[in-house]
Design an enzyme around this catalytic site. Structure first.
Site, PDB file in Angstrom:
ATOM      1  N   MET A   1      -1.307   8.677  12.706  1.00  0.00           N
ATOM      2  CA  MET A   1      -2.489   9.098  11.943  1.00  0.00           C
ATOM      3  C   MET A   1      -3.120  10.345  12.537  1.00  0.00           C
ATOM      4  O   MET A   1      -4.331  10.481  12.531  1.00  0.00           O
ATOM      5  CB  MET A   1      -3.538   7.960  11.904  1.00  0.00           C
TER       6      MET A   1
ATOM      7  N   ASP B   1       0.833  -1.196   0.000  1.00  0.00           N
ATOM      8  CA  ASP B   1       0.000   0.000   0.000  1.00  0.00           C
ATOM      9  C   ASP B   1       0.866   1.242   0.000  1.00  0.00           C
ATOM     10  O   ASP B   1       2.080   1.178  -0.153  1.00  0.00           O
ATOM     11  CB  ASP B   1      -1.021  -0.030   1.141  1.00  0.00           C
TER      12      ASP B   1
ATOM     13  N   LYS C   1      -3.692   2.349   0.814  1.00  0.00           N
ATOM     14  CA  LYS C   1      -4.858   3.120   1.114  1.00  0.00           C
ATOM     15  C   LYS C   1      -4.439   4.531   1.441  1.00  0.00           C
ATOM     16  O   LYS C   1      -3.488   4.713   2.169  1.00  0.00           O
ATOM     17  CB  LYS C   1      -5.591   2.598   2.352  1.00  0.00           C
TER      18      LYS C   1
HETATM   19  N1  SAH Z   1       1.997  -0.117  10.845  1.00  0.00           N
HETATM   20  C1  SAH Z   1       2.525   1.223  10.731  1.00  0.00           C
HETATM   21  C2  SAH Z   1       1.513   2.283  11.074  1.00  0.00           C
HETATM   22  C3  SAH Z   1       0.343   2.332  10.149  1.00  0.00           C
HETATM   23  S1  SAH Z   1      -0.780   3.605  10.572  1.00  0.00           S
HETATM   24  C4  SAH Z   1       3.777   1.337  11.590  1.00  0.00           C
HETATM   25  O1  SAH Z   1       4.044   0.454  12.400  1.00  0.00           O
HETATM   26  O2  SAH Z   1       4.488   2.331  11.453  1.00  0.00           O
HETATM   27  C5  SAH Z   1      -0.271   4.902   9.517  1.00  0.00           C
HETATM   28  C6  SAH Z   1       0.398   6.002  10.298  1.00  0.00           C
HETATM   29  O3  SAH Z   1       1.726   5.648  10.609  1.00  0.00           O
HETATM   30  C7  SAH Z   1       0.544   7.295   9.515  1.00  0.00           C
HETATM   31  O4  SAH Z   1      -0.641   8.036   9.547  1.00  0.00           O
HETATM   32  C8  SAH Z   1       1.643   7.971  10.280  1.00  0.00           C
HETATM   33  O5  SAH Z   1       1.172   8.540  11.461  1.00  0.00           O
HETATM   34  C9  SAH Z   1       2.514   6.814  10.671  1.00  0.00           C
HETATM   35  N2  SAH Z   1       3.642   6.653   9.738  1.00  0.00           N
HETATM   36  C10 SAH Z   1       3.914   5.593   8.979  1.00  0.00           C
HETATM   37  N3  SAH Z   1       5.044   5.794   8.284  1.00  0.00           N
HETATM   38  C11 SAH Z   1       5.487   7.002   8.607  1.00  0.00           C
HETATM   39  C12 SAH Z   1       6.614   7.796   8.234  1.00  0.00           C
HETATM   40  N4  SAH Z   1       7.500   7.357   7.355  1.00  0.00           N
HETATM   41  N5  SAH Z   1       6.752   9.010   8.778  1.00  0.00           N
HETATM   42  C13 SAH Z   1       5.872   9.475   9.682  1.00  0.00           C
HETATM   43  N6  SAH Z   1       4.795   8.788  10.067  1.00  0.00           N
HETATM   44  C14 SAH Z   1       4.600   7.575   9.540  1.00  0.00           C
END
Ligand code: SAH
Length: 460
Positions: A383, A248, A270
């Site tokens: 998020m 995604d 998404k």
């Molecule tokens: N499973 C993922 C999180 C998914 S929810 C994890 O463990 O990181 C999606 C949220 O993750 C985004 O809205 C943001 O808040 C955060 N996120 C994911 N990648 C990111 C990045 N490279 N930089 C900043 N925030 C990030």
């Protein structure tokens, strides 16, 4: 891609090498090793080269270069110290549609010689497309250390059974899986230990077990926050196994690129408010693909079990008794914190850290805000970009000091990473002005102040 790597069959093929000095010796050695029928054209020859030609049946044509020297050849190499001669060889070869290599002059090459790791019949070529042969050689040295010498034997062993396996397993995908298992499991171990008979027995047994050949599997893989170097070894290995890759928006393209070249890639969403494939359909797709016998890699940004809905995706797999593996990844909070130089805990100011979902539901955030009062706990909101004003408002309303430091890390660990600083009182305004792009992560707590002292070690 500036060049397409191909392996030339040169056995008994006429090749001309113009030049007879030290540089020519290196090229001659390679060409002779590949079995070329080599003619060296030069007025004077390095004794080492002369000896090499004598040993391997090459020819020295003692003359200055002329265009006719290219006639009837399949490859031309120019290695003279004279730039004008090299250019003539190039121009003449191009006019004859003959592949040509001019040593140390990429602009005059239609073919280049990569650095190679020779585990005959296994061959690994490393090329910098002529940009930095030194870097290619350094890389070669590293790979050299990684590839067991016995891989040559393994490749020869596989070659012996290639025809048989092809006949027994006509389906290409199933055949590849068969070989992958063989080359990574006990069969390979036995070959490398010199027990080829035992390896053969085992290989033949596996060929009989057709059921095992058609079993699919799902790998739910944490792809980390962005920087592809943050992938785990296991993730990289399983990506190489997969026939299909589902990914995604949060998964960096460089990570998707690490899948096998011929693996099918399916984008499944998404974006906020733009769910390309509803979650249930993704869950079902994983099941369907596995039931077709495919090895499916489901790449999730960060860690699959942290706000990743990984649990939902494997629930259905478990119910359908489809084998799966979950591979942890570096979650955004770890990636962002380390790359921004903000420790999530610190002996002096934070003894715990809490990961909180910050997305709005119907414009609201339903949390028990009382539990976020502690000043010794770091809060990390995932998020949370849209909900930021509400988050800051609620934290203050429930007793957090308006001056509590806040960092918003934009596209953490990528080359575009940016960190915005403020406090609970000021950050919404800063974000409004700076308009950071998703994904973003919000870190709240006194640890944010430590960045000033620590940013030298991680800020990108
Ligand atoms: N499973 C993922 C999180 C998914 S929810 C994890 O463990 O990181 C999606 C949220 O993750 C985004 O809205 C943001 O808040 C955060 N996120 C994911 N990648 C990111 C990045 N490279 N930089 C900043 N925030 C990030």
């Amino acid at each position: 891609m500036q060049y397409l790597p191909v392996c030339l069959q040169l056995r008994d093929t006429p090749v001309v090498l113009v030049g007879g000095g030290k540089v020519a010796v290196r090229k001659a050695r390679l060409l002779l090793r590949a079995g070329a029928s080599l003619t060296v054209v030069c007025p004077e020859i390095d004794p080492e080269l002369e000896k090499l030609l004598a040993e391997h049946g090459g020819t020295w044509q003692q003359s200055r270069y002329a265009e006719t020297d290219l006639h009837g050849r399949k490859l031309a190499v120019a290695a003279t110290p004279d730039g004008a001669v090299n250019r003539r060889v190039h121009d003449d070869a191009v006019a004859l549609s003959l592949p040509v290599n001019v040593v140390d002059n990429p602009a005059l090459c239609t073919v280049i010689f990569p650095s190679i790791i020779d585990r005959d019949p296994l061959l690994i070529a490393v090329s910098s497309s002529g940009q930095s042969p030194v870097l290619a050689r350094l890389l070669r040295r590293k790979i050299e250390a990684l590839v067991p010498a016995a891989y040559g034997r393994l490749a020869r062993f596989a070659g012996r059974f290639r025809g048989l396996v092809k006949q027994r397993i006509p389906d290409e995908g199933a055949r590849r899986l068969f070989w992958e298992h063989a080359m990574e499991g006990p069969v390979a171990e036995q070959v490398m230990a010199g027990r080829e008979d035992a390896a053969e027995t085992r290989l033949r047994q596996r060929l009989e077990d057709t059921q095992a050949l058609h079993r699919g599997e799902v790998y739910l893989i944490g792809a980390g926050p962005g920087d592809p170097d943050l992938l785990t070894f296991k993730a990289a290995r399983l990506l190489q196994h997969a026939d299909v890759v589902l990914y995604d928006r949060l998964v960096s393209p460089a990570v998707v690129d690490m899948a096998r070249r011929d693996a099918e890639r399916i984008y499944v969403g998404k974006k906020r408010a733009e769910h390309s494939l509803p979650q249930q359909e993704i869950n079902q797709l994983l099941v369907d693909l596995a039931l077709q016998g495919k090895h499916v890699a489901r790449l999730k940004g960060g860690d699959p079990f942290i706000f990743g809905r990984g649990g939902e995706e494997i629930e259905l797999l478990a119910r359908q008794q489809i084998p799966f593996q979950v591979v942890p990844g570096i979650t955004a909070a770890s990636g962002a914190a380390c790359y921004a130089g903000i420790p999530l805990t610190h002996r002096d100011c934070a003894q715990s850290v809490r990961f909180v979902a910050g997305h709005l539901r119907n414009g609201r955030l339903d949390h028990d805000w009382e539990q976020f009062r502690s000043t010794t706990e770091t809060l990390v909101f995932y998020m949370g970009l849209l909900g930021l004003p509400l988050i800051c408002e609620q934290l203050q309303a429930h007793g957090r000091d308006p001056d509590t430091p806040v960092a918003l890390v934009e596209r953490a660990t990528s080359l575009e990473q940016r960190v915005l600083h403020g406090s609970l009182a000021t950050i919404p305004g800063i974000v409004e002005r700076e308009q950071p792009r998703a994904p973003t992560l919000i870190i709240v707590g006194d640890v944010v102040r430590l960045q000033e002292q620590l940013s030298w070690f991680g800020e990108r």
